[in-house]
Design a protein around this motif. Structure first.
Motif, short mmCIF file in Angstrom:
data_model
loop_
_atom_site.label_atom_id
_atom_site.label_comp_id
_atom_site.label_asym_id
_atom_site.label_seq_id
_atom_site.Cartn_x
_atom_site.Cartn_y
_atom_site.Cartn_z
N MET A 1 13.65 48.45 47.88
CA MET A 1 14.81 47.83 48.36
C MET A 1 15.10 46.56 47.55
O MET A 1 14.20 45.91 47.06
CB MET A 1 14.56 47.46 49.79
N VAL A 2 16.38 46.24 47.48
CA VAL A 2 16.80 45.12 46.67
C VAL A 2 16.70 43.87 47.54
O VAL A 2 17.13 43.84 48.69
CB VAL A 2 18.23 45.32 46.19
N GLY A 3 16.19 42.83 46.92
CA GLY A 3 16.01 41.59 47.67
C GLY A 3 17.32 40.79 47.74
O GLY A 3 18.31 41.07 47.09
N ARG A 4 17.27 39.81 48.64
CA ARG A 4 18.44 38.98 48.87
C ARG A 4 18.84 38.25 47.59
O ARG A 4 20.05 38.12 47.31
CB ARG A 4 18.07 38.00 49.98
N LEU A 5 17.97 37.74 46.84
CA LEU A 5 18.25 37.01 45.60
C LEU A 5 18.95 37.91 44.59
O LEU A 5 19.93 37.51 43.96
CB LEU A 5 16.95 36.45 45.03
N GLU A 6 18.48 39.13 44.48
CA GLU A 6 19.08 40.05 43.52
C GLU A 6 20.50 40.43 43.94
O GLU A 6 21.40 40.56 43.11
CB GLU A 6 18.22 41.31 43.38
N ARG A 7 20.73 40.60 45.24
CA ARG A 7 22.07 40.92 45.73
C ARG A 7 23.04 39.77 45.42
O ARG A 7 24.16 39.99 44.99
CB ARG A 7 22.04 41.14 47.25
N ASN A 8 22.62 38.57 45.66
CA ASN A 8 23.46 37.40 45.39
C ASN A 8 23.77 37.29 43.89
O ASN A 8 24.88 36.94 43.51
CB ASN A 8 22.80 36.12 45.90
N LYS A 9 22.74 37.58 43.08
CA LYS A 9 22.95 37.56 41.63
C LYS A 9 23.98 38.60 41.24
O LYS A 9 24.90 38.33 40.44
CB LYS A 9 21.64 37.80 40.90
N ASP A 10 23.90 39.80 41.77
CA ASP A 10 24.87 40.86 41.45
C ASP A 10 26.28 40.48 41.92
O ASP A 10 27.26 40.73 41.24
CB ASP A 10 24.44 42.19 42.09
N LEU A 11 26.35 39.85 43.10
CA LEU A 11 27.63 39.44 43.63
C LEU A 11 28.27 38.36 42.74
O LEU A 11 29.45 38.44 42.38
CB LEU A 11 27.46 38.89 45.06
N ILE A 12 27.46 37.40 42.35
CA ILE A 12 27.97 36.33 41.49
C ILE A 12 28.38 36.90 40.12
O ILE A 12 29.41 36.54 39.56
CB ILE A 12 26.92 35.21 41.33
N GLN A 13 27.60 37.85 39.61
CA GLN A 13 27.91 38.46 38.32
C GLN A 13 29.24 39.20 38.40
O GLN A 13 30.07 39.08 37.51
CB GLN A 13 26.77 39.41 37.92
N ASP A 14 29.49 39.96 39.44
CA ASP A 14 30.75 40.70 39.60
C ASP A 14 31.94 39.74 39.73
O ASP A 14 33.01 39.97 39.15
CB ASP A 14 30.68 41.61 40.82
N VAL A 15 31.73 38.67 40.49
CA VAL A 15 32.81 37.71 40.69
C VAL A 15 33.18 37.06 39.35
O VAL A 15 34.35 36.92 38.99
CB VAL A 15 32.41 36.64 41.74
N VAL A 16 32.15 36.66 38.58
CA VAL A 16 32.42 36.01 37.29
C VAL A 16 33.08 36.99 36.33
O VAL A 16 34.05 36.64 35.63
CB VAL A 16 31.12 35.42 36.71
N GLU A 17 32.60 38.23 36.25
CA GLU A 17 33.20 39.23 35.35
C GLU A 17 34.66 39.50 35.72
O GLU A 17 35.53 39.53 34.85
CB GLU A 17 32.40 40.53 35.40
N ASN A 18 34.93 39.71 36.99
CA ASN A 18 36.30 40.00 37.44
C ASN A 18 37.21 38.80 37.21
O ASN A 18 38.37 38.96 36.82
CB ASN A 18 36.30 40.40 38.92
N THR A 19 36.67 37.61 37.41
CA THR A 19 37.46 36.41 37.18
C THR A 19 37.77 36.29 35.68
O THR A 19 38.91 35.96 35.30
CB THR A 19 36.69 35.16 37.67
N ALA A 20 36.79 36.54 34.86
CA ALA A 20 37.01 36.46 33.41
C ALA A 20 38.04 37.48 32.97
O ALA A 20 38.92 37.18 32.14
CB ALA A 20 35.69 36.66 32.68
N ARG A 21 37.94 38.71 33.48
CA ARG A 21 38.93 39.74 33.12
C ARG A 21 40.32 39.31 33.60
O ARG A 21 41.31 39.48 32.88
CB ARG A 21 38.55 41.08 33.74
N GLY A 22 40.42 38.79 34.80
CA GLY A 22 41.72 38.35 35.34
C GLY A 22 42.31 37.22 34.50
O GLY A 22 43.50 37.24 34.16
N VAL A 23 41.45 36.24 34.15
CA VAL A 23 41.92 35.13 33.31
C VAL A 23 42.33 35.65 31.94
O VAL A 23 43.35 35.24 31.38
CB VAL A 23 40.83 34.04 33.22
N GLY A 24 41.58 36.60 31.39
CA GLY A 24 41.92 37.20 30.10
C GLY A 24 43.24 37.94 30.16
O GLY A 24 44.06 37.85 29.24
#
Length: 137
Positions: A1-24
């Motif tokens: 099972m995925v730990g809480r830290l890893e989930r938060n890291k994935d969430l932050i990574q998706d948010v940053v990627e989507n934000t970068a794509r949107g800004v681009g």
């Protein structure tokens, strides 16, 4: 099972990627818009310059035409020629002056300088034949 830290890291990574794509995407839209606006402004300026040049050419042509018309001779001051009628043809000729007119020397017609001239053949002197005298024997 995925730990809480890893989930938060994935969430932050998706948010940053989507934000970068949107800004681009927004930056691309803005870049395209700026390029389109610049192109349209350039077309407007080009049209304005062409209209200014056309107006100058028209003004120059008008001035040239006015100058040609001003320099052209007018024939309004000259009297109209008298019409030829049967009476004027049958009328006697006016009296000629008592002094005979001197013959007017004629000059050969001037050749057109644009046409090539042919060299004239040399003229040989013509000898007159001596009269034949018959002798009596």
């Amino acid at each position: 099972m995925v730990g809480r830290l890893e989930r938060n890291k994935d969430l932050i990574q998706d948010v940053v990627e989507n934000t970068a794509r949107g800004v681009g995407s927004i930056a691309s839209i803005i870049t395209d818009a700026v390029a389109d606006v610049t192109r349209e402004i350039g077309d407007i300026v080009t049209d304005g310059l062409e209209m200014r040049e056309a107006a100058k050419a028209a003004k120059l042509a008008e001035r040239t035409e006015e100058r040609i018309e001003a320099e052209a001779p007018t024939y309004d001051d000259e009297p109209a020629p008298e019409p030829v009628t049967a009476e004027s043809v049958d009328a006697p000729a006016p009296e000629s002056p008592a002094v005979p007119a001197e013959p007017v020397p004629t000059e050969p017609a001037l050749a057109d300088p644009a046409e090539p001239q042919l060299a004239a053949a040399p003229v040989e002197p013509q000898l007159e034949a001596a009269p034949v005298v018959e002798r009596e024997a």
